[in-house]
Design an enzyme around this catalytic site. Structure first.
Site, PDB file in Angstrom:
ATOM      1  N   GLU A 213       0.876  -1.181   0.000  1.00  0.00           N
ATOM      2  CA  GLU A 213       0.000   0.000   0.000  1.00  0.00           C
ATOM      3  C   GLU A 213       0.904   1.219   0.000  1.00  0.00           C
ATOM      4  O   GLU A 213       1.410   1.633   1.045  1.00  0.00           O
ATOM      5  CB  GLU A 213      -0.900  -0.020   1.251  1.00  0.00           C
ATOM      6  CG  GLU A 213      -1.855  -1.207   1.306  1.00  0.00           C
ATOM      7  CD  GLU A 213      -3.072  -1.032   0.402  1.00  0.00           C
ATOM      8  OE1 GLU A 213      -3.343   0.104  -0.035  1.00  0.00           O
ATOM      9  OE2 GLU A 213      -3.746  -2.045   0.124  1.00  0.00           O
ATOM     10  N   CYS A 247      -1.913   9.531   2.483  1.00  0.00           N
ATOM     11  CA  CYS A 247      -1.561   8.920   1.196  1.00  0.00           C
ATOM     12  C   CYS A 247      -2.551   9.322   0.120  1.00  0.00           C
ATOM     13  O   CYS A 247      -2.212   9.390  -1.047  1.00  0.00           O
ATOM     14  CB  CYS A 247      -1.518   7.408   1.342  1.00  0.00           C
ATOM     15  SG  CYS A 247      -3.036   6.726   2.005  1.00  0.00           S
TER      16      CYS A 247
HETATM   17  P1  NAD Z   1       7.305   5.096   7.843  1.00  0.00           P
HETATM   18  O1  NAD Z   1       8.583   5.878   7.794  1.00  0.00           O
HETATM   19  O2  NAD Z   1       6.585   4.960   9.116  1.00  0.00           O
HETATM   20  O3  NAD Z   1       7.656   3.668   7.247  1.00  0.00           O
HETATM   21  C1  NAD Z   1       6.683   2.663   7.126  1.00  0.00           C
HETATM   22  C2  NAD Z   1       7.184   1.412   7.824  1.00  0.00           C
HETATM   23  O4  NAD Z   1       8.356   0.945   7.195  1.00  0.00           O
HETATM   24  C3  NAD Z   1       7.503   1.633   9.294  1.00  0.00           C
HETATM   25  O5  NAD Z   1       6.905   0.620  10.061  1.00  0.00           O
HETATM   26  C4  NAD Z   1       9.017   1.574   9.310  1.00  0.00           C
HETATM   27  O6  NAD Z   1       9.529   1.059  10.527  1.00  0.00           O
HETATM   28  C5  NAD Z   1       9.344   0.650   8.175  1.00  0.00           C
HETATM   29  N1  NAD Z   1      10.668   0.905   7.616  1.00  0.00           N
HETATM   30  C6  NAD Z   1      11.260   2.127   7.431  1.00  0.00           C
HETATM   31  N2  NAD Z   1      12.493   1.952   6.878  1.00  0.00           N
HETATM   32  C7  NAD Z   1      12.671   0.636   6.720  1.00  0.00           C
HETATM   33  C8  NAD Z   1      13.743  -0.184   6.195  1.00  0.00           C
HETATM   34  N3  NAD Z   1      14.851   0.371   5.735  1.00  0.00           N
HETATM   35  N4  NAD Z   1      13.574  -1.508   6.180  1.00  0.00           N
HETATM   36  C9  NAD Z   1      12.444  -2.079   6.647  1.00  0.00           C
HETATM   37  N5  NAD Z   1      11.403  -1.369   7.161  1.00  0.00           N
HETATM   38  C10 NAD Z   1      11.508  -0.048   7.198  1.00  0.00           C
HETATM   39  O7  NAD Z   1       6.234   5.674   6.821  1.00  0.00           O
HETATM   40  P2  NAD Z   1       6.484   6.365   5.415  1.00  0.00           P
HETATM   41  O8  NAD Z   1       7.056   5.374   4.467  1.00  0.00           O
HETATM   42  O9  NAD Z   1       7.133   7.689   5.578  1.00  0.00           O
HETATM   43  O10 NAD Z   1       4.946   6.599   5.042  1.00  0.00           O
HETATM   44  C11 NAD Z   1       4.598   7.557   4.126  1.00  0.00           C
HETATM   45  C12 NAD Z   1       4.351   6.933   2.769  1.00  0.00           C
HETATM   46  O11 NAD Z   1       3.372   5.928   2.899  1.00  0.00           O
HETATM   47  C13 NAD Z   1       3.799   7.889   1.756  1.00  0.00           C
HETATM   48  O12 NAD Z   1       4.388   7.620   0.511  1.00  0.00           O
HETATM   49  C14 NAD Z   1       2.337   7.568   1.717  1.00  0.00           C
HETATM   50  O13 NAD Z   1       1.687   7.899   0.510  1.00  0.00           O
HETATM   51  C15 NAD Z   1       2.344   6.110   1.949  1.00  0.00           C
HETATM   52  N6  NAD Z   1       1.097   5.674   2.529  1.00  0.00           N
HETATM   53  C16 NAD Z   1       0.313   4.826   1.835  1.00  0.00           C
HETATM   54  C17 NAD Z   1      -0.897   4.442   2.353  1.00  0.00           C
HETATM   55  C18 NAD Z   1      -1.795   3.493   1.631  1.00  0.00           C
HETATM   56  O14 NAD Z   1      -2.674   2.941   2.279  1.00  0.00           O
HETATM   57  N7  NAD Z   1      -1.627   3.275   0.345  1.00  0.00           N
HETATM   58  C19 NAD Z   1      -1.300   4.914   3.598  1.00  0.00           C
HETATM   59  C20 NAD Z   1      -0.463   5.769   4.287  1.00  0.00           C
HETATM   60  C21 NAD Z   1       0.744   6.132   3.756  1.00  0.00           C
END
Ligand code: NAD
Length: 462
Positions: A213, A247
């Protein structure tokens, strides 16, 4: 501090519980869903306080987007679970002899759900609810960037759920990396595409299926003929909800040239109506999650001529505040158009017409959502047909995620797979095809040695 985790141990215990059939009975599944609802309700004040600590999320917004919507999804899942879990019978054509065919949904096993920080309750618990509803054991990994919510999750989940089959593991990239080294039966990851690739690579080692997602730059297309007041209110609401950290937020606007000035005026007015003359003082406006993201957003505005900022632009680093900001005459070679903004900056670009807007959308990676605002018949259908995105909302933003029965997920670079409603149940199920043949009817012409007569009969039957 996150406690020391031993992923191998956790997965081993959950797998043992799954293998002995603990999670399969519908009653067990329903009880876990009810417990999730109780956990949300009985601790509502604590959840809202955690959201406020992490994002200064306004209470009404936090309740609606992180608690209320998932409670109604869980309620529907609880109600429909029996029907969705039932084998579905199918007719068997006579050429296959006599028999019965059915599709039997079976759980996958032990599932990992990795959540981001922006809707830290919703995006962890709702996938977990579907995983449990489909009869799996599940580990949830909240985001370390929403530490208050993560800590509360780790404290409450063991109190409410069956610990033999449900676990929370806190931590950041390091802990997630060690979780990803384990063999899972499904991984649902919500977050950015860079980590999405890491998740998919780790999953590939075990041939584990993934649901990703992700996000992207979701456009809002505004036609010349549209109810501009409602359009402006709905774009403003969807964009500045959670200070743009959604998102599904409209990332940028493509407006018909003839409607540009009127739209900009109404967007500015809507910001004022919602958040007052000084949004910094508004109790209804969230904060940027951390200093790194605030610095990233401030860099997007570095090279923007102040004359193009229609409203906003103000920062308060100490308070992680960035005003709702609207920028006109945006162009694709500037930083804010390079990646998903994920913050309260709304670039507006004028286009000749809806067809040009469609071309612009199609020249870029497939977004999570396309929004189109129009009152002309046929225009919305044209956008739905000629663009590709996770979903579409016509004359609105964001609310497609809360519409019962609609799948929620991306396509192309905005993700793969979907959940919500029956799609959520099926994402965490294997749909097993079962054919059960009657033995008393066993036509001789189906077996070798084949001769001309058998061949003719078979050709007739197929
Ligand atoms: P985040 O930084 O919280 O990361 C998401 C998860 O990935 C966390 O649990 C984190 O611990 C893990 N993570 C981070 N780096 C990692 C690595 N190197 N290896 C393994 N795991 C790792 O969140 P984010 O990515 O900043 O979220 C924002 C993004 O998510 C935006 O692009 C947004 O559009 C997208 N998003 C999508 C949805 C959807 O439902 N489609 C919903 C919300 C957010």
């Amino acid at each position: 501090m996150p406690e020391l985790i031993m992923p191998a141990e956790i997965v081993k215990n959950l797998r043992a519980a799954y293998d002995c059939g603990l999670t399969r009975p519908l009653n067990w599944r329903r009880s876990q869903l009810r417990q999730m609802q109780r956990m949300l309700k009985e601790n509502e004040a604590a959840w809202l306080a955690a959201l406020a600590a992490d994002l200064r999320k306004p209470a009404t917004e936090g309740w609606a987007t992180d608690i209320g919507t998932i409670d109604s999804e869980i309620e529907a899942l609880h109600r429909k679970l029996g029907r969705w879990a039932e084998p579905r019978r199918l007719p068997v054509p006579i050429r296959l002899g006599l028999g019965k065919a059915k599709v039997v949904p079976e759980p996958l096993g032990v599932v990992l759900v990795i959540a981001p920080w922006n809707y830290p309750i919703h995006l962890l618990l709702l996938p977990m609810a579907f995983a449990l509803g489909a009869g799996n054991a599940v580990v949830g990994k909240p985001s370390e960037l929403a530490p208050a919510t993560s800590a509360l999750m780790a404290r409450l989940v063991p109190r409410y759920f069956d610990e033999r089959a449900v676990a929370i593991v806190e931590g950041g990239p390091e802990e997630t990396t060690s979780l990803l080294a384990e063999r899972w039966d499904h991984i649902l990851y919500t977050g950015n595409g860079r980590v999405g690739r890491i998740v998919m690579e780790a999953a590939a080692k075990h041939l584990t299926p993934v649901t990703l997602e992700l996000g992207g730059k979701s456009p809002a297309i505004v036609d010349r003929d549209t109810d501009l007041d409602a359009t402006a209110r709905r774009i403003t609401w969807g964009k500045f909800l959670n200070a743009g950290q959604s998102c599904l937020a409209p990332d940028y606007v493509l407006v018909h040239r003839d409607a540009e000035e009127a739209l900009l005026a109404r967007l500015t007015q809507a910001v004022r109506d919602f958040y007052g003359a000084d949004p910094h003082q508004s109790p209804d406006y969230a904060r940027i999650v951390n200093d790194r993201h605030l610095a990233r957003l401030s860099r997007l505005l570095d090279d923007v001529d102040p004359a193009r900022i229609v409203t906003g632009g103000q920062f308060d680093a100490g308070d992680r505040y960035l005003a709702p900001t609207i920028v006109r005459n945006a162009s694709w070679d500037e930083a804010m158009m390079a990646d998903e903004i994920f913050g309260p900056i709304l670039p507006v670009i004028a286009v000749a017409d809806v067809d040009e807007a469609i071309e612009v959308v199609n020249a870029h990676p497939k977004p999570l959502a396309v929004y189109v605002f129009t009152s002309r018949p046929g225009v919305a259908d044209r956008v739905v047909e000629r663009t590709s995105s996770g979903g579409v909302c016509v004359n609105g933003t964001v609310l497609q995620i809360a519409t019962p029965g609609l799948p929620f997920g991306g396509v192309g670079s905005s993700g793969m797979g979907a959940y919500h409603g029956q799609y959520g149940f099926e994402t965490f199920s294997h749909l097993k095809g079962v054919l059960d043949r009657a033995t008393w009817f066993d036509p001789w012409f189906t077996y070798p040695p084949y001769d001309g007569l058998k061949s003719r009969i078979l050709r007739r039957l197929f």
